[in-house]
Design an enzyme around this catalytic site. Structure first.
Site, PDB file in Angstrom:
ATOM      1  CB  SER A 138     -26.457  14.708  -4.342  1.00 13.34           C
ATOM      2  OG  SER A 138     -27.675  14.740  -3.510  1.00 13.34           O
ATOM      3  NE  ARG A 191      -7.066  16.812  -4.255  1.00 12.23           N
ATOM      4  CZ  ARG A 191      -6.707  17.676  -4.052  1.00 12.23           C
ATOM      5  NH1 ARG A 191      -5.700  18.919  -4.225  1.00 12.23           N
ATOM      6  NH2 ARG A 191      -7.183  18.300  -2.753  1.00 12.23           N
ATOM      7  NE  ARG A 208      -8.771  27.601  -9.830  1.00 12.50           N
ATOM      8  CZ  ARG A 208      -7.638  27.510  -9.378  1.00 12.50           C
ATOM      9  NH1 ARG A 208      -7.415  28.916  -9.707  1.00 12.50           N
ATOM     10  NH2 ARG A 208      -7.395  26.279  -8.799  1.00 12.50           N
TER      11      ARG A 208
END
Length: 304
Positions: free
Chosen positions: A81, A106, A223
């Site tokens: 966080s 997303r 990625r």
């Protein structure tokens, strides 16, 4: 920078400024043949992560007073966080098929170039010959051996002709060139939202993509991995370079504990312990509940 990009006048600020990141703002880094990545804005730095963490821990941080040690502690123990307090906004130009992979992540805000409102430029991606390979025999998502120079040249010819034909049809349907000027007096002139449907996924699109540092690292962990598809990996690698100038201590910890680290399963831990104790060999791996592919990955990862 695109010719029509507005230039904002430099003003004084009271917010944290990362000097390394300032060198990237509005700098367009080329990626692939027509693509780019540019930082449009950012918020926070390594110190911002520490501030978020210490707000949570309060007086409990005395034993972790060293800034670098605390950042590495957060990364190592997946206390994520505090990293959400940093934000980055990127301008990205990329092929549509890469965009389709990108939007699988997303946890970001984005706005893409709209072919309903605008005419798509005649730009499409063609791989370098070295990137043209046959389908991998043991990985449904990957590539195998590269093509011969003669085969690569023929593949590129086919890809180029198909894309040019698609764009030719697109402009004929629109009855407009790239600048929107009419081509024929009695052309079709169909709606842009319909004319676009025949364009190839190799066509380039653009987006603004904004995400926090925690979710950026999740994107990069997947990625920028060597197993990711080349065409998205090169974008991730460029963003990782930018991130290193923005939050260098966080980036170092990210590389050490996530990107270049390895997850170990319960079965692998048990096998490793017995291998180290001389109680087992790699030939016993199946008896620990590991499948054939898991065993192969284990051998590759640990060199056993």
């Amino acid at each position: 920078m695109p010719a029509d990009a507005p230039v904002r006048e430099q003003t004084a600020t009271f917010r944290p400024v990362a000097e390394g990141m300032e060198q990237h703002v509005n700098v367009y880094h080329p990626v692939l043949d027509h693509g780019f990545v540019a930082v449009k804005d950012y918020m926070g730095d390594d110190v911002s992560v520490l501030q978020m963490a210490r707000m949570s821990y309060g007086k409990g941080t005395k034993s972790l007073a060293d800034d670098r040690a605390l950042l590495r502690y957060l990364m190592r123990h997946l206390h994520t966080s505090p990293f959400e307090g940093c934000v980055i906004k990127l301008h990205v130009k990329l092929p549509i098929f890469v965009m389709r992979q990108w939007v699988r992540h997303r946890t970001a805000s984005l706005n893409e170039y709209s072919a309903r409102y605008s005419i798509m430029p005649d730009e499409f991606y063609l791989p370098e010959p070295a990137q043209l390979a046959v389908q991998s025999k043991d990985n449904k998502q990957g590539r195998g051996d590269t093509l011969s120079p003669e085969q690569a040249a023929e593949v590129l010819r086919l890809l180029r002709e198909d894309a040019q034909r698609s764009f030719g049809t697109y402009h004929k349907l629109l009855n407009a060139d790239e600048d929107g000027n009419p081509i024929e007096e009695d052309g079709f002139g169909i709606a842009r939202e319909l004319a676009r449907i025949g364009l190839p996924v190799s066509a380039y699109t653009q987006m603004y993509w904004q995400t926090n540092l925690h979710n950026l690292m999740h994107f990069l962990r997947l990625r920028a991995d060597p197993h990711a598809q080349y065409e998205i990996r090169v974008f991730a690698e460029k963003i990782l370079e930018i991130m290193a100038d923005w939050v260098p201590v966080t980036t170092e910890a990210f590389r050490d504990y996530q990107l270049e680290a390895a997850r170990v399963s319960r079965m692998e831990i048990a096998l490793l312990r017995d291998l180290l104790a001389g109680k087992a060999s790699i030939a016993d791996a199946a008896s620990y509940g590991m499948g054939t592919r898991e065993i192969r990955e284990f051998q590759t990862r640990f060199g056993v």
